[in-house]
Design a protein around this motif. Structure first.
Motif, PDB file in Angstrom:
ATOM      1  N   PRO A  94     -14.020  40.967 -22.459  1.00 13.85           N
ATOM      2  CA  PRO A  94     -13.652  42.326 -22.892  1.00 13.85           C
ATOM      3  C   PRO A  94     -14.284  43.436 -22.044  1.00 13.85           C
ATOM      4  O   PRO A  94     -13.646  44.469 -21.822  1.00 13.85           O
ATOM      5  CB  PRO A  94     -14.171  42.384 -24.333  1.00 13.85           C
ATOM      6  N   ASP A  95     -15.499  43.240 -21.550  1.00 20.81           N
ATOM      7  CA  ASP A  95     -16.138  44.266 -20.710  1.00 20.81           C
ATOM      8  C   ASP A  95     -15.365  44.464 -19.415  1.00 20.81           C
ATOM      9  O   ASP A  95     -15.216  45.587 -18.934  1.00 20.81           O
ATOM     10  CB  ASP A  95     -17.586  43.874 -20.396  1.00 20.81           C
ATOM     11  N   VAL A  96     -14.878  43.362 -18.860  1.00 17.52           N
ATOM     12  CA  VAL A  96     -14.078  43.449 -17.632  1.00 17.52           C
ATOM     13  C   VAL A  96     -12.744  44.120 -17.920  1.00 17.52           C
ATOM     14  O   VAL A  96     -12.268  44.962 -17.157  1.00 17.52           O
ATOM     15  CB  VAL A  96     -13.864  42.044 -17.033  1.00 17.52           C
ATOM     16  N   ALA A  97     -12.134  43.758 -19.052  1.00 16.65           N
ATOM     17  CA  ALA A  97     -10.850  44.361 -19.424  1.00 16.65           C
ATOM     18  C   ALA A  97     -10.972  45.866 -19.596  1.00 16.65           C
ATOM     19  O   ALA A  97     -10.099  46.628 -19.153  1.00 16.65           O
ATOM     20  CB  ALA A  97     -10.334  43.721 -20.709  1.00 16.65           C
ATOM     21  N   LYS A  98     -12.042  46.321 -20.211  1.00 13.95           N
ATOM     22  CA  LYS A  98     -12.245  47.759 -20.408  1.00 13.95           C
ATOM     23  C   LYS A  98     -12.355  48.488 -19.079  1.00 13.95           C
ATOM     24  O   LYS A  98     -11.796  49.578 -18.898  1.00 13.95           O
ATOM     25  CB  LYS A  98     -13.507  48.001 -21.236  1.00 13.95           C
ATOM     26  N   LYS A  99     -13.063  47.897 -18.135  1.00 21.18           N
ATOM     27  CA  LYS A  99     -13.204  48.524 -16.815  1.00 21.18           C
ATOM     28  C   LYS A  99     -11.860  48.622 -16.104  1.00 21.18           C
ATOM     29  O   LYS A  99     -11.554  49.626 -15.467  1.00 21.18           O
ATOM     30  CB  LYS A  99     -14.202  47.737 -15.967  1.00 21.18           C
ATOM     31  N   ILE A 100     -11.061  47.569 -16.226  1.00 26.08           N
ATOM     32  CA  ILE A 100      -9.741  47.581 -15.583  1.00 26.08           C
ATOM     33  C   ILE A 100      -8.857  48.655 -16.196  1.00 26.08           C
ATOM     34  O   ILE A 100      -8.223  49.445 -15.492  1.00 26.08           O
ATOM     35  CB  ILE A 100      -9.072  46.203 -15.707  1.00 26.08           C
ATOM     36  N   GLU A 101      -8.802  48.699 -17.531  1.00 25.58           N
ATOM     37  CA  GLU A 101      -7.904  49.623 -18.214  1.00 25.58           C
ATOM     38  C   GLU A 101      -8.322  51.085 -18.043  1.00 25.58           C
ATOM     39  O   GLU A 101      -7.490  51.990 -18.174  1.00 25.58           O
ATOM     40  CB  GLU A 101      -7.834  49.287 -19.705  1.00 25.58           C
ATOM     41  N   SER A 102      -9.574  51.320 -17.718  1.00 22.66           N
ATOM     42  CA  SER A 102     -10.057  52.704 -17.604  1.00 22.66           C
ATOM     43  C   SER A 102      -9.612  53.386 -16.319  1.00 22.66           C
ATOM     44  O   SER A 102      -9.681  54.613 -16.213  1.00 22.66           O
ATOM     45  CB  SER A 102     -11.589  52.729 -17.693  1.00 22.66           C
ATOM     46  N   ASP A 103      -9.132  52.603 -15.342  1.00 21.89           N
ATOM     47  CA  ASP A 103      -8.772  53.195 -14.055  1.00 21.89           C
ATOM     48  C   ASP A 103      -7.619  52.435 -13.429  1.00 21.89           C
ATOM     49  O   ASP A 103      -7.776  51.659 -12.489  1.00 21.89           O
ATOM     50  CB  ASP A 103      -9.989  53.194 -13.113  1.00 21.89           C
ATOM     51  N   ARG A 104      -6.432  52.633 -13.997  1.00 19.92           N
ATOM     52  CA  ARG A 104      -5.249  51.940 -13.491  1.00 19.92           C
ATOM     53  C   ARG A 104      -3.999  52.758 -13.786  1.00 19.92           C
ATOM     54  O   ARG A 104      -4.041  53.733 -14.552  1.00 19.92           O
ATOM     55  CB  ARG A 104      -5.107  50.571 -14.144  1.00 19.92           C
ATOM     56  N   ASP A 105      -2.888  52.353 -13.195  1.00 17.64           N
ATOM     57  CA  ASP A 105      -1.593  52.953 -13.505  1.00 17.64           C
ATOM     58  C   ASP A 105      -1.053  52.272 -14.757  1.00 17.64           C
ATOM     59  O   ASP A 105      -0.604  51.120 -14.719  1.00 17.64           O
ATOM     60  CB  ASP A 105      -0.631  52.758 -12.330  1.00 17.64           C
ATOM     61  N   GLY A 106      -1.075  52.963 -15.871  1.00 20.69           N
ATOM     62  CA  GLY A 106      -0.622  52.381 -17.126  1.00 20.69           C
ATOM     63  C   GLY A 106       0.868  52.170 -17.200  1.00 20.69           C
ATOM     64  O   GLY A 106       1.357  51.426 -18.062  1.00 20.69           O
ATOM     65  N   TRP A 107       1.630  52.832 -16.315  1.00 20.66           N
ATOM     66  CA  TRP A 107       3.085  52.730 -16.368  1.00 20.66           C
ATOM     67  C   TRP A 107       3.636  51.576 -15.519  1.00 20.66           C
ATOM     68  O   TRP A 107       4.841  51.425 -15.392  1.00 20.66           O
ATOM     69  CB  TRP A 107       3.730  54.022 -15.871  1.00 20.66           C
ATOM     70  N   SER A 108       2.781  50.785 -14.924  1.00 23.27           N
ATOM     71  CA  SER A 108       3.267  49.809 -13.939  1.00 23.27           C
ATOM     72  C   SER A 108       4.089  48.682 -14.571  1.00 23.27           C
ATOM     73  O   SER A 108       4.913  48.065 -13.902  1.00 23.27           O
ATOM     74  CB  SER A 108       2.089  49.203 -13.167  1.00 23.27           C
ATOM     75  N   VAL A 109       3.869  48.404 -15.865  1.00 21.17           N
ATOM     76  CA  VAL A 109       4.648  47.365 -16.546  1.00 21.17           C
ATOM     77  C   VAL A 109       5.767  48.053 -17.307  1.00 21.17           C
ATOM     78  O   VAL A 109       5.554  48.635 -18.368  1.00 21.17           O
ATOM     79  CB  VAL A 109       3.770  46.536 -17.502  1.00 21.17           C
ATOM     80  N   ASN A 110       6.968  48.006 -16.767  1.00 18.78           N
ATOM     81  CA  ASN A 110       8.056  48.796 -17.335  1.00 18.78           C
ATOM     82  C   ASN A 110       8.527  48.258 -18.683  1.00 18.78           C
ATOM     83  O   ASN A 110       8.157  47.160 -19.110  1.00 18.78           O
ATOM     84  CB  ASN A 110       9.224  48.896 -16.345  1.00 18.78           C
ATOM     85  N   VAL A 111       9.349  49.035 -19.355  1.00 16.89           N
ATOM     86  CA  VAL A 111       9.823  48.704 -20.701  1.00 16.89           C
ATOM     87  C   VAL A 111      10.516  47.346 -20.740  1.00 16.89           C
ATOM     88  O   VAL A 111      10.244  46.515 -21.617  1.00 16.89           O
ATOM     89  CB  VAL A 111      10.791  49.799 -21.205  1.00 16.89           C
ATOM     90  N   LEU A 112      11.423  47.096 -19.792  1.00 17.93           N
ATOM     91  CA  LEU A 112      12.190  45.853 -19.825  1.00 17.93           C
ATOM     92  C   LEU A 112      11.311  44.647 -19.519  1.00 17.93           C
ATOM     93  O   LEU A 112      11.513  43.563 -20.091  1.00 17.93           O
ATOM     94  CB  LEU A 112      13.359  45.941 -18.846  1.00 17.93           C
ATOM     95  N   ALA A 113      10.343  44.809 -18.638  1.00 18.08           N
ATOM     96  CA  ALA A 113       9.431  43.704 -18.350  1.00 18.08           C
ATOM     97  C   ALA A 113       8.626  43.330 -19.591  1.00 18.08           C
ATOM     98  O   ALA A 113       8.413  42.142 -19.877  1.00 18.08           O
ATOM     99  CB  ALA A 113       8.500  44.079 -17.208  1.00 18.08           C
ATOM    100  N   GLN A 114       8.189  44.334 -20.332  1.00 16.26           N
ATOM    101  CA  GLN A 114       7.432  44.050 -21.549  1.00 16.26           C
ATOM    102  C   GLN A 114       8.312  43.358 -22.594  1.00 16.26           C
ATOM    103  O   GLN A 114       7.884  42.402 -23.250  1.00 16.26           O
ATOM    104  CB  GLN A 114       6.844  45.345 -22.117  1.00 16.26           C
ATOM    105  N   GLU A 115       9.542  43.828 -22.749  1.00 14.79           N
ATOM    106  CA  GLU A 115      10.443  43.205 -23.722  1.00 14.79           C
ATOM    107  C   GLU A 115      10.788  41.776 -23.314  1.00 14.79           C
ATOM    108  O   GLU A 115      10.897  40.886 -24.166  1.00 14.79           O
ATOM    109  CB  GLU A 115      11.712  44.043 -23.864  1.00 14.79           C
TER     110      GLU A 115
END
Length: 384
Positions: free
Chosen positions: A229-250
């Motif tokens: 979880p500590d690594v995940a928090k660091k990744i999520e704090s500085d990334r492009d959140g839009w990179s996984v598009n709607v259709l890819a998630q679905e």
């Protein structure tokens, strides 16, 4: 170089895209699953909205599927982006890559400013091996080792028990270990071979998975990692959140809930493995390395023969993976994806015809017809 460049292949041949049978990309030939295509049709209206940058719904599905907490998950635009996000946070001084390997490992490591350490996976007998003991002797705190199993480009799988001691030693010395499991879904014993569970408790062990291959959605791209979880928090704090598009998630939401697809996949693969072993594996003119997944690696006696065969196959509309871009391999190597029974049989026959054509036009055949002695000349690129 990368497989799957069907648009370029079609342009080179001057034909239509549907005239290409692509054996160069290791994708599931039966996919995408109907559950995924249906989910995409239903979700088309969502493209008017921005995607969920938290990836909550797909993380819920992954958490349930793999029995991990959501805060251990990081999603990305394919396994390659997940690897880059991870290496940016780890910022290793040195990245150890066992060659031959997926070329993006080196490319991404260089982009994050890491020094590359190549270690040869020399073939002993009929298989490659992971030289982890050599790495254990030299790696130090702050380094990162990339372990790819099942292995690309050979198709072999190294059992978890065979590398556990070395991996644990690296972790004890605070060396980060990234396990790329992009092809592990094709294994019948996937549950016992994955490193996902260990990655939830050790902050230096990170496991990456890909939906691209087993669900055949390279045009959408989805990958994820299980990390501390500590690594995940660091990744999520500085990334492009839009990179996984709607259709890819679905698509991922539907795919990872489709348990029947994996069962169907394993049944298909058992049948096709039997065919590959009884055809390619029985041809004394080539060497087929042991493989456990949906592709296999072939070595020809010399590079000129391999190039001739590849050219003839391309002319017939069959694209295979040239291996000259892999460290430790060369023009004498060829990687072949496993496709449908009909396509696999057609490629085998095209290969036999190409071999016949080579023998008819080779200097050896000509000299034999003239009653002269002949010998095969190796062009210096035979790496077996």
């Amino acid at each position: 170089m990368h497989g799957g460049k069907v648009y370029e292949y079609a342009e080179q041949r001057g034909g239509a895209l549907d005239e290409i049978v692509d054996f160069s990309a290791n994708l599931h030939p039966l996919g995408p699953p109907e559950t995924v295509t249906h989910a995409l049709q239903v979700a088309l209206h969502l493209v008017r909205h921005y995607p969920d940058s938290r990836h909550l719904r797909v993380k819920e599905v992954l958490a349930k599927r793999y029995d991990v907490a959501m805060d251990h998950l990081v999603c990305g635009n394919g396994a390659s982006e997940v690897l880059e996000l991870l290496l940016r946070v780890l910022a290793p001084q040195r990245t150890w890559i066992m060659e031959p390997a997926f070329r993006e490992y080196e490319a991404i490591a260089r982009r994050v400013g890491s020094q590359i350490e190549h270690v040869s996976m020399m073939a002993f007998g009929d298989r490659f091996y992971f030289p982890l003991n050599r790495i254990v002797e030299s790696a130090r705190t702050g380094d990162c080792v990339v372990l790819n199993t099942p292995h690309n480009p050979s198709g072999m799988h190294v059992l978890k028990v065979d590398v556990s001691d070395a991996v644990n030693t690296l972790l004890d010395h605070n060396v980060d270990v990234i396990v790329d499991e992009s092809f592990i879904d094709f294994l019948e014993n996937e549950k016992s071979e994955t490193w996902l569970r260990e990655s939830t408790v050790n902050p230096h062990l990170h496991t990456i998975r890909s939906a691209t291959k087993v669900f055949a959605i390279p045009g959408l791209r989805f990958g994820f990692a299980v990390v501390h979880p500590d690594v995940a928090k660091k990744i999520e704090s500085d990334r492009d959140g839009w990179s996984v598009n709607v259709l890819a998630q679905e698509a991922a939401i539907a795919a990872y809930q489709d348990r029947a697809w994996i069962l169907r996949t394993q049944q298909w693969l058992v049948q096709q493995h039997a065919f590959i072993h009884s055809s390619w594996g029985m041809d004394a003119r080539i060497h087929v390395y042991p493989f456990a997944v949906n592709f296999f690696l072939v070595t020809f006696s010399h590079a000129s023969l391999s190039r001739f065969i590849q050219t003839e196959l391309h002319r017939s509309g069959y694209i295979v993976r040239n291996c000259e871009s892999f460290h430790g391999l060369g023009a004498s190597h060829m990687r072949i994806a496993i496709r449908t029974a009909e396509e696999n049989y057609a490629l085998w026959n095209a290969y036999l015809n190409a071999m016949d054509a080579y023998q008819d036009h080779s200097p050896m055949s000509s000299s034999k017809r003239r009653g002269e002695s002949a010998h095969t000349v190796d062009d210096g690129d035979h790496k077996k």
